[in-house]
Design an enzyme around this catalytic site. Structure first.
Site, mmCIF file in Angstrom:
data_model
loop_
_atom_site.group_PDB
_atom_site.id
_atom_site.type_symbol
_atom_site.label_atom_id
_atom_site.label_comp_id
_atom_site.label_asym_id
_atom_site.label_seq_id
_atom_site.Cartn_x
_atom_site.Cartn_y
_atom_site.Cartn_z
ATOM 1 N N LYS A 127 0.799 -1.240 0.000
ATOM 2 C CA LYS A 127 0.000 0.000 0.000
ATOM 3 C C LYS A 127 0.832 1.290 0.000
ATOM 4 O O LYS A 127 0.382 2.311 -0.507
ATOM 5 C CB LYS A 127 -0.927 0.024 1.217
ATOM 6 C CG LYS A 127 -2.120 -0.907 1.111
ATOM 7 C CD LYS A 127 -3.051 -0.684 2.282
ATOM 8 C CE LYS A 127 -4.265 -1.560 2.212
ATOM 9 N NZ LYS A 127 -5.266 -1.208 3.218
ATOM 10 N N ASP B 283 -10.232 3.238 1.809
ATOM 11 C CA ASP B 283 -10.472 2.640 3.135
ATOM 12 C C ASP B 283 -11.221 3.605 4.056
ATOM 13 O O ASP B 283 -12.243 3.256 4.645
ATOM 14 C CB ASP B 283 -9.149 2.256 3.805
ATOM 15 C CG ASP B 283 -8.537 1.002 3.210
ATOM 16 O OD1 ASP B 283 -9.290 0.159 2.695
ATOM 17 O OD2 ASP B 283 -7.300 0.869 3.274
#
Ligand code: ATR
Length: 279
Positions: free
Chosen positions: A67, A103
């Protein structure tokens, strides 16, 4: 109709529920696209992304451990993803890969469905200061809440995160023990740590003795679906929310960015519950 290929890169990746969740959502909308899990060794990340571009992959999710590193290999990074310091969704625009972080926004959207008043009226406690906490705290601070507090085992990490979002909203920090004692002053408490996750299902991130009835207790863990912490909270009169909200929320937002269409989140959620064996 054009059949696009989407995917997720991670290492390892075989446990990911994203492929079946997205493929179910594509089918439900009559879309001919496909989503595949790609296991990418960290030392071949750059090559993998070049390959994805050359192959015409239309978008992909990024999971652990890529990420942060993926940001070096794409063409542009959205502002909130830059603030969070991580990308979990890449969208192709012509020949450019643009990185987003869905997210925090995915979680926020699910949280907005749970509350009855504007979030600006809620005092929020976030437990943990790792990657998941960064996404949630940044989105909450961007949206605005009555007050924002981070409690973490390593309090310096909470302070660093609080500092990073301070231009958006002032943010307090606490030790876990202080948070336990002050629990009655929060309307929403979010566990972003892995404490209570399978196989250590007896552990709880903080004691709930001082929690007020009606507190929204949210745990990002979805294996098990109802952690010991959520079970205890429910017994004490909390409104509970498990980690499916964030998992499905981030997926749905990525899906929208890729296809321009809204997937059926209820169906996605149900599908993940079935995959988890209803646990
Ligand atoms: P993620 O990306 O899932 O957020 P992470 O970045 O490794 O994972 O962050 C893990 C978080 O869980 C951290 O806040 C960590 O606390 P520390 O910063 O003190 O390490 C917290 N955490 C993990 N195990 C814990 C435990 N046994 N007790 C308390 N906090 C724990």
């Amino acid at each position: 109709m054009k059949a696009n290929l989407y995917g997720v890169i991670g290492y390892p990746i075989h446990h990911s529920m994203s492929p079946s969740m997205h493929n179910t959502a594509f089918r439900a909308l009559g879309l001919n696209h496909h989503y595949h899990a790609f296991e990418v060794n960290p030392n071949r990340l750059g090559e993998a992304i070049k390959g994805m571009k050359a192959l015409g992959i239309a978008g992909f999710n990024v999971t652990i451990p890529h990420k942060v590193e993926v940001m070096k290999h794409i063409d542009e990074i959205d502002e909130e993803a830059r603030m969070i310091g991580a990308v979990n969704t890449v969208v192709r625009h012509e020949d450019r890969f643009i990185g987003y972080n869905t997210d925090g926004q995915g979680y926020l959207r699910a949280l907005l469905n749970l509350v009855s008043s504007p979030l600006q009226q809620y005092d929020v406690l976030v437990i943990g200061a790792g990657g998941a906490a960064r996404a949630i705290v940044t989105s909450l601070a961007n949206h605005g809440v009555a007050s924002l507090t981070i409690a973490n085992r390593t309090v310096e990490k909470a302070q660093a995160l609080a500092y990073d979002v301070s231009t958006l909203q002032p943010c307090h920090t606490m030790t876990l023990t202080e948070a336990e004692a002050a629990l009655g002053s929060f309307h929403i408490v979010i566990n972003t740590t892995s404490v209570g996750m399978h196989p250590h299902t007896d552990a709880v991130p903080i004691n709930l003795a001082h929690m007020r009835e009606g507190t929204i207790l949210s745990d990002l863990i979805y294996n098990p679906l109802k952690t010991t912490w959520l079970q205890e909270g429910e017994q004490r009169g909390a409104v509970i929310d498990n980690g499916l909200s964030m998992f499905v929320g981030q997926g749905a937002l990525a899906f929208e960015k890729w296809t321009g269409q809204q997937p059926n989140q209820e169906r996605m959620s149900q599908h993940v519950i079935e995959q988890l064996g209803g646990r």
